[in-house]
Design an enzyme around this catalytic site. Structure first.
Site, short mmCIF file in Angstrom:
data_model
loop_
_atom_site.label_atom_id
_atom_site.label_comp_id
_atom_site.label_asym_id
_atom_site.label_seq_id
_atom_site.Cartn_x
_atom_site.Cartn_y
_atom_site.Cartn_z
N CYS A 177 38.21 31.19 38.75
CA CYS A 177 37.17 32.04 38.12
C CYS A 177 36.02 31.21 37.54
CB CYS A 177 37.78 32.89 37.01
SG CYS A 177 39.21 33.80 37.57
N HIS B 197 31.84 36.09 33.66
CA HIS B 197 32.73 36.28 34.81
C HIS B 197 33.37 37.66 34.65
CE1 HIS B 197 36.12 36.23 37.37
NE2 HIS B 197 37.00 36.01 36.40
N ASN C 235 37.42 42.19 40.29
CA ASN C 235 37.26 40.78 39.91
C ASN C 235 37.14 39.97 41.21
OD1 ASN C 235 37.85 38.07 39.30
ND2 ASN C 235 39.17 38.61 37.59
N1 ACO Z 1 49.55 50.47 37.75
C1 ACO Z 1 50.46 51.08 36.97
N2 ACO Z 1 51.28 50.44 36.12
C2 ACO Z 1 51.18 49.10 36.07
C3 ACO Z 1 50.25 48.38 36.85
C4 ACO Z 1 49.42 49.12 37.71
N3 ACO Z 1 48.51 48.53 38.50
N4 ACO Z 1 50.38 47.08 36.57
C5 ACO Z 1 51.35 46.97 35.65
N5 ACO Z 1 51.82 48.18 35.35
C6 ACO Z 1 52.88 48.53 34.42
C7 ACO Z 1 53.85 47.42 34.19
O1 ACO Z 1 54.84 47.38 35.19
C8 ACO Z 1 54.45 47.80 32.85
O2 ACO Z 1 55.39 48.80 33.04
P1 ACO Z 1 56.73 48.84 32.10
O3 ACO Z 1 56.22 49.02 30.72
O4 ACO Z 1 57.44 50.00 32.67
O5 ACO Z 1 57.38 47.52 32.34
C9 ACO Z 1 53.25 48.42 32.12
O6 ACO Z 1 52.31 48.79 33.14
C10 ACO Z 1 52.59 47.47 31.15
O7 ACO Z 1 52.46 46.20 31.83
P2 ACO Z 1 51.73 45.00 31.18
O8 ACO Z 1 51.65 43.87 32.16
O9 ACO Z 1 52.31 44.73 29.83
O10 ACO Z 1 50.33 45.68 31.05
P3 ACO Z 1 49.14 45.29 30.15
O11 ACO Z 1 48.89 46.33 29.17
O12 ACO Z 1 49.21 43.87 29.69
O13 ACO Z 1 47.97 45.37 31.22
C11 ACO Z 1 46.67 43.88 32.51
C12 ACO Z 1 48.01 44.52 32.36
C13 ACO Z 1 45.62 44.90 32.85
C14 ACO Z 1 46.75 42.86 33.66
C15 ACO Z 1 46.32 43.19 31.18
O14 ACO Z 1 47.36 42.35 30.74
C16 ACO Z 1 45.08 42.45 31.25
O15 ACO Z 1 44.02 43.01 31.25
N6 ACO Z 1 45.17 41.10 31.26
C17 ACO Z 1 44.09 40.26 31.48
C18 ACO Z 1 44.26 39.70 32.81
C19 ACO Z 1 43.03 39.77 33.60
O16 ACO Z 1 42.07 40.41 33.29
N7 ACO Z 1 43.03 39.06 34.65
C20 ACO Z 1 41.93 39.01 35.49
C21 ACO Z 1 42.12 37.94 36.43
S1 ACO Z 1 42.15 36.43 35.64
C22 ACO Z 1 40.63 36.12 35.21
O17 ACO Z 1 39.73 36.42 35.92
C23 ACO Z 1 40.42 35.46 33.95
#
Ligand code: ACO
Length: 351
Positions: A115, A278, A308
């Site tokens: 990224c 980004h 992204n």
């Molecule tokens: N659709 C539906 N449910 C989902 C999905 C999806 N696409 N993905 C995960 N879940 C579920 C999980 O399985 C979990 O279910 P459970 O509670 O039954 O186990 C639940 O949703 C919560 O999962 P978490 O991983 O804890 O979800 P979180 O609230 O952390 O959200 C996310 C996930 C969106 C990835 C978040 O952590 C986030 O925004 N992180 C930042 C990462 C990011 O933005 N990365 C971008 C790429 S890296 C970069 O460019 C810097």
């Protein structure tokens, strides 16, 4: 001597993939994706017709035209991607061939840095321009994520986030004190290298994470460690991400590295005319905006349309903002990124 952005362009593939479309392959929903990431749709490249380097070439042609030069004027290519056409050689030489840049002074460099790839590339280009080594550097960030994502429910936390696209700039020297790159800040910390990564295939042969999981043969057997049957059978060749760790770290590093750039140049957050972060996740960008107390009109968000696009996200967003008339001569534009590695960085550019 300073480095100026003399031309800019971007290209995104035609195929639009909505959140609803993804529900055909995995257990997810439009509401979940929008609430957690802000993403409404993304683009996927046309299989058999487009690759990371051809997406990059399309963006590059626009940037070259926009700079008023010809492809053969480019003396150095920097290509940032985490989704290259080949394991080797890198996309730089493929782009060079695609653009027909054949003169003997031309050179191509590939950089990873995920990224942060565009910011790292910008900083490298800045050093080469300031040293007088090159006069027309083509910097490209391009990704074709769609080729390597896991479309099963297991991969949904990663797959819904990423999209394909490319952006490019032409960098040239300027003696105008009121224009160009004022500073770049680069950082990395490998402590959490595997927390946002695609580790297979690779040469690690279990060194960092143990051997059993990957089904490595007896170490005395020659070869056979790059790809194992178990990696394929157990679906271990897709990207993985510890979303919450990435989120928590990103919202600290983004504001810190932007403030560092401002301190380097004696400027304040109120001097920023446009922040182009980004496009990691809309929630991360909103957090950064609040931390810096910037009004909505000073922050570019286009992740809603493209997802992204990793190394491509900053040049696509910058190019769109420029084409939409959101950047005027003299504006202070701040670029910032955080991502896999972890790596992060920022740049301040006087347009
Ligand atoms: N659709 C539906 N449910 C989902 C999905 C999806 N696409 N993905 C995960 N879940 C579920 C999980 O399985 C979990 O279910 P459970 O509670 O039954 O186990 C639940 O949703 C919560 O999962 P978490 O991983 O804890 O979800 P979180 O609230 O952390 O959200 C996310 C996930 C969106 C990835 C978040 O952590 C986030 O925004 N992180 C930042 C990462 C990011 O933005 N990365 C971008 C790429 S890296 C970069 O460019 C810097």
């Amino acid at each position: 001597m300073r480095t100026k952005i003399a031309g800019i362009g971007h290209y995104v593939p035609e195929k639009v993939v909505t959140n609803e479309d993804l529900t055909q392959y995995m257990d997810t929903s439009n509401e979940w994706i929008i609430e957690r990431t802000g993403i409404e749709e993304r683009r996927y490249a046309a299989k058999h017709k487009e690759t990371t380097s051809t997406l990059g070439a399309k963006a590059a042609r626009i940037a070259i035209k926009n700079a008023g030069i010809e492809p053969e004027d480019v003396d150095f290519i920097i290509f940032a991607t985490l989704s290259p056409d080949y394991y080797f050689p890198g996309c730089g030489v493929l782009l060079q061939r695609e653009l027909g840049i054949t003169h003997r002074e031309a050179a191509a460099l590939d950089i990873r840095n995920q990224c942060s790839g565009f910011i790292y590339g910008l900083s490298i280009a800045d050093q080469f321009i300031k040293s007088g080594m090159y006069k027309n550097i083509l910097l490209v960030g391009a990704e074709m994520h769609s080729m390597g994502l896991d479309f099963s429910t297991e991969g949904r936390n990663v797959t819904v986030i990423f999209g394909d696209g490319a952006g490019a700039v032409i960098l040239q020297p300027t003696e105008d004190d009121n224009q160009g790159i004022l500073t770049t800040c680069l950082h990395s910390d490998g402590t959490h290298a595997e927390e946002l990564a695609m580790i297979n295939p690779g040469s690690h042969s279990g060194y960092h994470l143990g051997t059993e999981k990957y089904g490595y043969p007896d170490p005395s057997t020659p070869g056979g460690t790059f790809v194992t049957q178990k990696m394929i059978d157990d679906n271990l060749m897709a990207p993985n991400m510890s979303g919450q760790l990435v989120f928590k770290t990103a919202v600290v590093k983004f504001p810190a590295v932007i403030k560092e750039a401002l301190e380097n140049t004696g400027l304040e957050t109120t001097d920023i005319d446009l922040l182009v972060p980004h496009q990691a996740n809309l929630r991360i960008s909103q957090f950064v905006q609040r931390a810096l107390k910037l009004p909505d009109e000073k922050v570019v968000n286009n992740i809603q349309k493209y997802g992204n696009t990793t190394a491509a996200s900053i040049p696509i967003a910058l190019s769109e903002a420029w084409h939409d008339g959101r950047i005027q001569t003299g504006d202070l534009v701040c670029l910032a990124a955080f991502g896999s590695g972890f790596t992060w960085g920022s740049a301040l550019v006087r347009w």
